[in-house]
Design an enzyme around this catalytic site. Sequence first.
Site, PDB file in Angstrom:
ATOM      1  N   SER A   1      69.513  41.389 -39.302  1.00 39.84           N
ATOM      2  CA  SER A   1      70.732  41.055 -38.562  1.00 39.84           C
ATOM      3  C   SER A   1      70.815  41.746 -37.211  1.00 39.84           C
ATOM      4  O   SER A   1      71.636  41.374 -36.373  1.00 39.84           O
ATOM      5  CB  SER A   1      71.962  41.423 -39.406  1.00 39.84           C
ATOM      6  OG  SER A   1      71.985  40.703 -40.614  1.00 39.84           O
TER       7      SER A   1
ATOM      8  N   HIS B   1      69.357  38.511 -42.792  1.00 40.47           N
ATOM      9  CA  HIS B   1      69.559  39.374 -43.943  1.00 40.47           C
ATOM     10  C   HIS B   1      69.190  40.804 -43.595  1.00 40.47           C
ATOM     11  O   HIS B   1      68.181  41.049 -42.935  1.00 40.47           O
ATOM     12  CB  HIS B   1      68.695  38.901 -45.119  1.00 40.47           C
ATOM     13  CG  HIS B   1      68.743  39.801 -46.311  1.00 40.47           C
ATOM     14  ND1 HIS B   1      67.633  40.461 -46.799  1.00 40.47           N
ATOM     15  CD2 HIS B   1      69.771  40.158 -47.122  1.00 40.47           C
ATOM     16  CE1 HIS B   1      67.967  41.171 -47.861  1.00 40.47           C
ATOM     17  NE2 HIS B   1      69.259  41.008 -48.077  1.00 40.47           N
ATOM     18  N   SER B   2      70.044  41.740 -43.993  1.00 44.12           N
ATOM     19  CA  SER B   2      69.762  43.165 -43.903  1.00 44.12           C
ATOM     20  C   SER B   2      69.442  43.572 -42.461  1.00 44.12           C
ATOM     21  O   SER B   2      70.143  43.173 -41.527  1.00 44.12           O
ATOM     22  CB  SER B   2      68.636  43.525 -44.876  1.00 44.12           C
ATOM     23  OG  SER B   2      68.555  44.916 -45.076  1.00 44.12           O
ATOM     24  N   ILE B   3      68.367  44.343 -42.259  1.00 42.19           N
ATOM     25  CA  ILE B   3      68.048  44.822 -40.917  1.00 42.19           C
ATOM     26  C   ILE B   3      67.696  43.665 -39.987  1.00 42.19           C
ATOM     27  O   ILE B   3      67.769  43.790 -38.756  1.00 42.19           O
ATOM     28  CB  ILE B   3      66.899  45.849 -40.974  1.00 42.19           C
ATOM     29  CG1 ILE B   3      66.763  46.610 -39.648  1.00 42.19           C
ATOM     30  CG2 ILE B   3      65.588  45.183 -41.347  1.00 42.19           C
ATOM     31  CD1 ILE B   3      67.983  47.413 -39.276  1.00 42.19           C
TER      32      ILE B   3
ATOM     33  N   GLY C   1      71.880  45.339 -42.170  1.00 43.14           N
ATOM     34  CA  GLY C   1      71.348  46.667 -42.446  1.00 43.14           C
ATOM     35  C   GLY C   1      71.864  47.738 -41.513  1.00 43.14           C
ATOM     36  O   GLY C   1      71.360  48.850 -41.508  1.00 43.14           O
TER      37      GLY C   1
END
Length: 389
Positions: A222, A218-220, A245
């Site tokens: 990744s 999820h988000s950063i 992110g």
Amino acid sequence: MRFSLSLVAALVGSAAAATNCDGLNQIKKECSSQESFYKRDYFYVGGNYQYNTALSSDIWVNAMYVEKLTGLGGVWRPYPIVLFTAGVPSGAGWLNTPDGRKGWASYFLDNGYQVYIVDQTGMGRGGQNDIASWPLKLATTVKITENAYTAPELINPYPQSQNHTQWPGNGTQGDPAFDALVKSMIPITTNVVLQETTMRAAGCALLNLIGPAFTISHSIGSTYPLLMSDECPTLLKGNINLEPGNIPFQSYVGNSTVPAVGRTTSRPWGLTNTPIGYSPTVTTPSEINTVTVGNDTAALRSCIMQASPIHTLPNVAKVPYVLLTGSASPHITYDHCMVNYLNQAGVSTTWIKLGDVGIKGNAHFMFLEKNNMEIAAVVSKWISSIVGW
């Protein structure tokens, strides 16, 4: 006298019926957990000894914290799931939701997967990697969380924000689910270069022990499976990314009614702050020519893309990549930049816009929102399409 699990659950459930078990109240002994039954082990993977002058001794740094969850129903899927959050909240965010519902770890345990939950190096329970930079920076603020994650519709920074309906509460300070989320927002490391380097190593060390595996991030968070794909692509079966992110060559933090606010120069290697394996080889970021594409509006952001000559990412391209975007999230305005950049770099990317498959109203923390299990089912379907079961 011996009690069966079903009898114990019935007794606890009876007590819970007379008790308020909403949200944080679930911590009460009378309340029954919504999580699935599982066995739990924990490990630290990666890292190294480093001499600390102040302590006049070696210490261990750069370790990644890993929880291994095994459902009591057993494991019948051949490939495990490895879960990465952005670090805020820690990996504990996969266990349940701020309002006490079942989380994604339970979903995949129920579906026969071995599940691993990671805390990245330098944050949460991960080994600290840059003691000289303490104190660590705050990951978010109440304003950023409200405007970008839980209640963007209130400031209307982009037209799609008005479709946000899935946060379990009103999404503002003082709401129980919001306060529970903010409590879990822990400080993160300021040294993103060292963190990327250590996560590349620790992530592949984990996959060497358990792989091949699917990663869900999820988000950063990744960023790390992307680096692992570059380093050890044969150990990944697929990368599932919930609104990564990454904005190529930029960082976007929070939300604003002014399109340019919050966008800063970042990720000089395009998708990362550290070197990644381009072809033709890139030895310094200045060798990547860029061009801005599109008009920057609140509903659809402009993107920084490669200009000729185009450098591809051959190792990353070996791993199937899917990106999921919520219909009411800030990411619906700019995730096309990530998709287009990956495709430009030769990484065939599947983009699932949840609104297009009938799942509407989600913002950035989709895996915590009211319809989180519907979204998990979309991920499960994609995994099935890759492995053919």
